[in-house]
Enzyme design. Structure first.
Site, short mmCIF file in Angstrom:
data_model
loop_
_atom_site.label_atom_id
_atom_site.label_comp_id
_atom_site.label_asym_id
_atom_site.label_seq_id
_atom_site.Cartn_x
_atom_site.Cartn_y
_atom_site.Cartn_z
N ASP A 63 -6.37 -41.59 73.90
CA ASP A 63 -7.77 -41.55 73.52
C ASP A 63 -8.37 -40.24 74.03
O ASP A 63 -8.46 -40.01 75.23
CB ASP A 63 -8.50 -42.74 74.12
N ASN B 85 -7.09 -30.85 67.30
CA ASN B 85 -7.56 -31.26 65.98
C ASN B 85 -8.47 -32.48 65.99
O ASN B 85 -9.35 -32.60 65.14
CB ASN B 85 -6.34 -31.55 65.10
N TYR C 234 -22.33 -32.89 65.37
CA TYR C 234 -21.08 -32.30 64.86
C TYR C 234 -21.19 -30.79 64.78
O TYR C 234 -20.31 -30.06 65.25
CB TYR C 234 -20.77 -32.89 63.49
N LYS D 177 -19.04 -27.87 66.86
CA LYS D 177 -18.16 -26.92 66.16
C LYS D 177 -18.58 -25.47 66.43
O LYS D 177 -17.72 -24.59 66.51
CB LYS D 177 -18.15 -27.22 64.65
#
Length: 253
Positions: free
Chosen positions: A61, A88, A156, A160
Site C-alpha cells: 500500500d 507510477n 491531483y 503532479k
C-alpha cells in the site's frame, strides 16, 4: 540501449493501466520486474501476461510508509540490486468545488501521489548508490496535469506539479551516485481511470460543457517508459510528454 537481461525494475501500481503496460514493456525488454500494488490478484494477472519467470508480485500500500520500506527490503533481499524504479501509483479526488474538498481527501491524494514517490525514491537511492555497478534510473509518472489542470482537480493537479519538482531535485541530487531521474507526462491513456472520457456524457471541460475525448493505447506509454529505462546512465530523458494526439491540450482546447 543497454542490455536488460539481468536488470531489476520495480513498478508501483503495476496491476492496471499504465503500470501494467509499463511492466509488460519492461519484461519484453528483458527486465525482471517487481510488480507492486495493493491488489495481489491484479498483480498476478499482470504477471501472467508477461514472460514466465520475469516478475515478482509484492502487495504494498503506497499510503503506508512501513509497507513501502518492506517492499524495498524485499527487492534488496531477493535480487541484491535495483536498476529501474517507475513511480507510477496514483489516485485522484472526487470532482467537487474547490472550497468543498475535504482535508482528508486532499491528504490522501498527497500521500499516494507525492509522499509515496518521495519515499520510494529515497529507498531507491539507498540501494542504487551502494550497488555494483553503481547507479540506476528512476522514472516518475507525471501528467498533462503537471502543465494544465482540469476543473475541480486541485489535489491531483497540485501533486503532479509537485512531482515535477521532485523529478528535478532528485535528478540533481542523484548525479553524484550515477542515478538518472526523469518524468513521463501522460495525457488520456486508455485505462480504467479514463473510461469516463468515452462513456456517458464524457468529461467536464473548462467552459462547463462535457465532452468525449480521444484516448490512446496505454501500450504507447509502456513503450516510452521502456525506452527511457533502456538508455545508458550517461543519457537521460528528463521530461517526455506522451498524449493522445487529438486530446484538448495544445491550442487551448
Amino acid at each position: 540501449m543497454t542490455e536488460a537481461t539481468s536488470k531489476i525494475a520495480l513498478v508501483t501500481g503495476a496491476g492496471t493501466g499504465v503500470g501494467r503496460a509499463a511492466s509488460l514493456a519492461l519484461m519484453d525488454k528483458g527486465y525482471t520486474v517487481v510488480l507492486a500494488g495493493r491488489r495481489i490478484e491484479m498483480l498476478e494477472e499482470t504477471a501472467k501476461l508477461g514472460p514466465a519467470g520475469k516478475s515478482l508480485c509484492v502487495s504494498a500500500d503506497m499510503a503506508n510508509p512501513a509497507a513501502i520500506a518492506a517492499l524495498f527490503d524485499k527487492v534488496k533481499a531477493t535480487y541484491g540490486r535495483l536498476d529501474v524504479l517507475f513511480n507510477n501509483a496514483g489516485m485522484g479526488a472526487p470532482p467537487v468545488n474547490f472550497e468543498d474538498l475535504p482535508l482528508e481527501q486532499w491528504q490522501a491524494v498527497v500521500n499516494t501521489n507525492l509522499t509515496a514517490p518521495f519515499l520510494c525514491t529515497q529507498h531507491a537511492f539507498r540501494i542504487m548508490k551502494d550497488q555494483t555497478p553503481r547507479g540506476g534510473r528512476i522514472i516518475n509518472n507525471g501528467s498533462i496535469s503537471a502543465h494544465a489542470p482540469r476543473p475541480f482537480s486541485a489535489a491531483y493537479t497540485s501533486t503532479k506539479h509537485a512531482i515535477t519538482g521532485l523529478t528535478k531535485a532528485s535528478n540533481l541530487d542523484g548525479r553524484m551516485y550515477d542515478i538518472a531521474v526523469g518524468q513521463v507526462d501522460i495525457g488520456n491513456a486508455a485505462t480504467p481511470m479514463t473510461d469516463r472520457m468515452v462513456n456517458g456524457p464524457g468529461v467536464l471541460q473548462p467552459d462547463g460543457t462535457t465532452k468525449h475525448e480521444p484516448r490512446m493505447d496505454a501500450k504507447a506509454v509502456g513503450d516510452a517508459v521502456a525506452y527511457m529505462a533502456g538508455l545508458p546512465l550517461d543519457a537521460n530523458v528528463l521530461f517526455m510528454t506522451v498524449m493522445a494526439t487529438k486530446m484538448p491540450f495544445v491550442g487551448r482546447g
